[in-house]
Design a protein around this motif. Structure first.
Motif, mmCIF file in Angstrom:
data_model
loop_
_atom_site.group_PDB
_atom_site.id
_atom_site.type_symbol
_atom_site.label_atom_id
_atom_site.label_comp_id
_atom_site.label_asym_id
_atom_site.label_seq_id
_atom_site.Cartn_x
_atom_site.Cartn_y
_atom_site.Cartn_z
ATOM 1 N N HIS A 273 0.959 -1.195 -0.018
ATOM 2 C CA HIS A 273 -0.096 -0.030 0.026
ATOM 3 C C HIS A 273 0.808 1.327 -0.007
ATOM 4 C CE1 HIS A 273 -3.837 -1.647 0.297
ATOM 5 N NE2 HIS A 273 -3.670 -2.357 1.273
ATOM 6 N N ALA A 274 2.029 1.258 0.481
ATOM 7 C CA ALA A 274 2.930 2.397 0.479
ATOM 8 C C ALA A 274 3.659 2.759 -0.661
ATOM 9 C CB ALA A 274 4.140 2.508 1.648
ATOM 10 N N ILE A 275 3.448 1.690 -1.697
ATOM 11 C CA ILE A 275 4.321 2.073 -3.014
ATOM 12 C C ILE A 275 3.282 3.076 -4.001
ATOM 13 C CG2 ILE A 275 5.379 1.415 -4.972
ATOM 14 C CD1 ILE A 275 6.090 -1.144 -3.281
ATOM 15 N N ASP A 276 3.559 4.061 -4.412
ATOM 16 C CA ASP A 276 2.973 4.891 -5.454
ATOM 17 C C ASP A 276 3.475 4.459 -6.807
ATOM 18 O OD1 ASP A 276 1.836 6.654 -6.960
ATOM 19 O OD2 ASP A 276 2.299 8.159 -5.794
ATOM 20 N N ALA A 310 -4.832 -0.578 -4.167
ATOM 21 C CA ALA A 310 -4.811 0.995 -3.641
ATOM 22 C C ALA A 310 -3.396 1.277 -3.252
ATOM 23 C CB ALA A 310 -5.761 1.460 -2.860
ATOM 24 N N HIS A 311 -2.746 2.305 -3.681
ATOM 25 C CA HIS A 311 -1.915 3.208 -3.130
ATOM 26 C C HIS A 311 -2.410 4.058 -1.865
ATOM 27 C CE1 HIS A 311 0.725 6.962 -2.923
ATOM 28 N NE2 HIS A 311 1.286 6.070 -2.108
ATOM 29 N N ASP A 312 -2.101 3.565 -0.502
ATOM 30 C CA ASP A 312 -2.675 3.967 0.553
ATOM 31 C C ASP A 312 -1.789 4.200 1.800
ATOM 32 O OD1 ASP A 312 -4.544 4.805 2.677
ATOM 33 O OD2 ASP A 312 -6.354 3.569 1.955
ATOM 34 N N PRO A 313 -1.044 5.170 1.806
ATOM 35 C CA PRO A 313 -0.085 5.400 2.956
ATOM 36 C C PRO A 313 -0.609 5.189 4.236
ATOM 37 C CG PRO A 313 0.565 6.808 1.069
ATOM 38 C CD PRO A 313 -0.845 6.192 0.804
ATOM 39 N N ALA A 314 -1.889 5.760 4.264
ATOM 40 C CA ALA A 314 -2.403 5.854 5.815
ATOM 41 C C ALA A 314 -2.866 4.572 6.248
ATOM 42 C CB ALA A 314 -3.911 6.717 5.765
ATOM 43 N N LEU A 315 -3.554 3.723 5.197
ATOM 44 C CA LEU A 315 -3.630 2.329 5.377
ATOM 45 C C LEU A 315 -2.528 1.574 5.778
ATOM 46 C CD1 LEU A 315 -5.439 -0.130 5.684
ATOM 47 C CD2 LEU A 315 -5.724 -0.225 3.210
#
Length: 485
Positions: A273-276, A310-315
């Motif tokens: 999830h952290a990877i854009d 999803a790219h989702d840093p918060a998650l």
């Protein structure tokens, strides 16, 4: 260099990132040197520039049962090895059965674990009998399943003699070899497809991508491959040079390992999830390759655009927190990547480590050689997740996630017993529609478990003198016998 130079006064020189691991092509299943191997050795079935299986040494193939256990193949009767011996069904049997049973150390043997016997009812007819269904046998015969070997010559000179002076039936013969430096080839005039347009070819082993750029720019190489994208585009604007940027049917991914911190599913999913991915595609590849959420690249049968991860840093931070990690108390992992083997590989790995750091993952980035990766992957000793370009010239899903996630196979990276109940039914499914739909489901499950992190489709780059009629392959292969002078 004028076109006439390729009549024999000067070789076509290709700046290439890797050498062969051995001149016995059955020793290791290695995708990186395929362009060199396919220049010297024929595979049983051919794969064209679009990634489609087509007749080659094998002119036709068909299943003789409804289970995928009996495959009949017809061979050409005009194929010669470089020493003049005629290729027959006996050479096929030697390559895919007899030799592999005589030497269990050969990695290609891991592909043919299900093969029970091979019949040779005539010099141009082969019948493969499998202990268990192997519905992708034709794809393996066209890709990494083994390069055809000459029985008589090999048995006369032995393994060491063959490595010293290899003989294949491919479009080029080996003339001179200097390890990690130069591979000098000359066209085999009696090849069944006809003589290649470039009579003499040199693969110059240049591991550093900047040096490959310099080589073609300075005229020291006629063709350079696997270059950084921006340099490829720039070189194509030089008056005497052309360039190609080709999205391939391969895939950039991060192999997970089931040891250390990545045994924790929360950590694996947080890393994903952290990877854009779109930022990586934009920064390093000018938005050319497509972002991938599952293992199948665009243009392959199991590509699944309906599934998005999803790219989702918060998650990512929430998942890490559930396992007791945070920016102040980061999870620490080792991270490996090739350096200069594929376009922008190590630079992309650096960017990923920064994305991970932003959510609470401290990654120690270390370069890894391709030979190291294969030996450690097979042994199950990779010390951490690894950025890799998984190559699959056939496009078949069994030869990608069906291999690198199969704990029973010799090419798995992540290994856990829960994979087999999901994967095993697909390995024996003859109904192609059901098989492909099944792989789409398997890919989604594996990604949701965090067993591998698909990033984007692969990319092949090349710059070349305009006097070379360069033909790009969706597999990324560089095959001079398909080019025109």
């Amino acid at each position: 260099m004028s076109t006439g130079a390729w009549a024999g006064t000067a070789p076509l020189t290709i700046a290439f990132p890797t050498d062969v691991p051995s001149w016995d092509p059955l020793v290791r299943v290695a995708p990186n040197p395929i362009s060199i191997y396919r220049s010297v050795f024929d595979t049983a079935i051919d794969i064209d520039e679009k990634g489609v299986l087509r007749p080659g040494v094998v002119t036709a193939w068909r299943w003789k049962d409804t289970e995928g256990k009996v495959l009949e193949l017809d061979l050409r009767d005009d194929v010669l090895f470089h020493n003049g011996d005629k290729l027959t069904s006996d050479d096929f049997k030697f390559t895919y059965f007899d030799r592999l049973h005589a030497d269990k150390s050969l990695q290609v043997g891991g592909i043919w674990w299900a093969l029970d016997s091979i019949e040779t009812p005539s010099p141009t007819r082969v019948v493969m009998h499998f202990k268990a269904p192997m519905v992708t046998a034709p794809a393996f015969l066209g890709y990494l399943g083994g390069y055809l070997m000459p029985r008589k010559y090999f048995e006369r000179v032995g393994a060491a003699g063959f490595i010293a002076k290899p003989v294949g039936s491919g479009p080029y013969k080996l003339v001179d070899y200097q390890r990690d430096s130069r591979i000098t080839l000359t066209a085999f005039d009696k090849h069944w497809r006809g003589a290649s347009k470039f009579r003499d070819v040199v693969f110059q082993v240049v591991k550093d991508p900047t040096s490959r750029v310099s080589a073609v720019q300075a005229g020291q190489a006629d063709v350079s491959g696997m270059l950084p994208l921006r340099e490829t585009v720039r070189l194509g604007q030089v008056g005497t040079l052309g360039s190609k940027v080709t999205p391939t049917i391969d895939s950039y991914l991060i192999h997970m390992v089931n040891s250390g911190p990545t045994t924790d599913k929360n950590v694996r999913l947080a890393m994903h999830h952290a990877i854009d991915k779109q930022a990586l595609v934009r920064a390093f590849f000018n938005n050319v390759p497509a972002v991938m959420s599952t293992a199948a690249a665009p243009g392959t049968p199991a590509f699944d655009p309906a599934f998005q991860f999803a790219h989702d840093p918060a998650l990512a931070q929430k998942l890490l927190a559930a396992s007791g990690y945070s920016k102040d108390k980061p999870v620490r992992v080792k991270f490996l990547a090739t350096n200069g083997v594929y376009p922008s590989d190590f630079d992309m790995a650096r960017a990923i480590t920064q994305m991970w750091k932003n959510v609470g993952i401290e990654a120690e980035l270390t370069p890894i050689e391709t030979a190291q990766f294969f030996s450690q992957a097979v042994a199950g000793t990779l010390p951490g997740p690894t950025l890799w370009l998984w190559q699959n010239g056939s496009g078949d899903p069994e030869l990608s996630a069906g291999s690198y996630l199969n704990p029973k196979g010799g090419f798995s990276v992540w290994r856990s017993p829960d994979v087999s109940p999901h994967l095993d039914p697909l390995l024996v499914q003859l109904d192609e529609t059901k098989r492909i739909e099944g792989y789409k489901g398997f890919h989604r499950w594996a990604v949701n478990e965090g067993y591998s992190l698909p990033l984007m489709q692969g990319i092949a780059t090349a710059a070349y003198k305009k006097t070379v009629g360069y033909t790009p392959f969706l597999s990324g292969w560089m095959l001079p016998d398909y080019w025109t002078a």
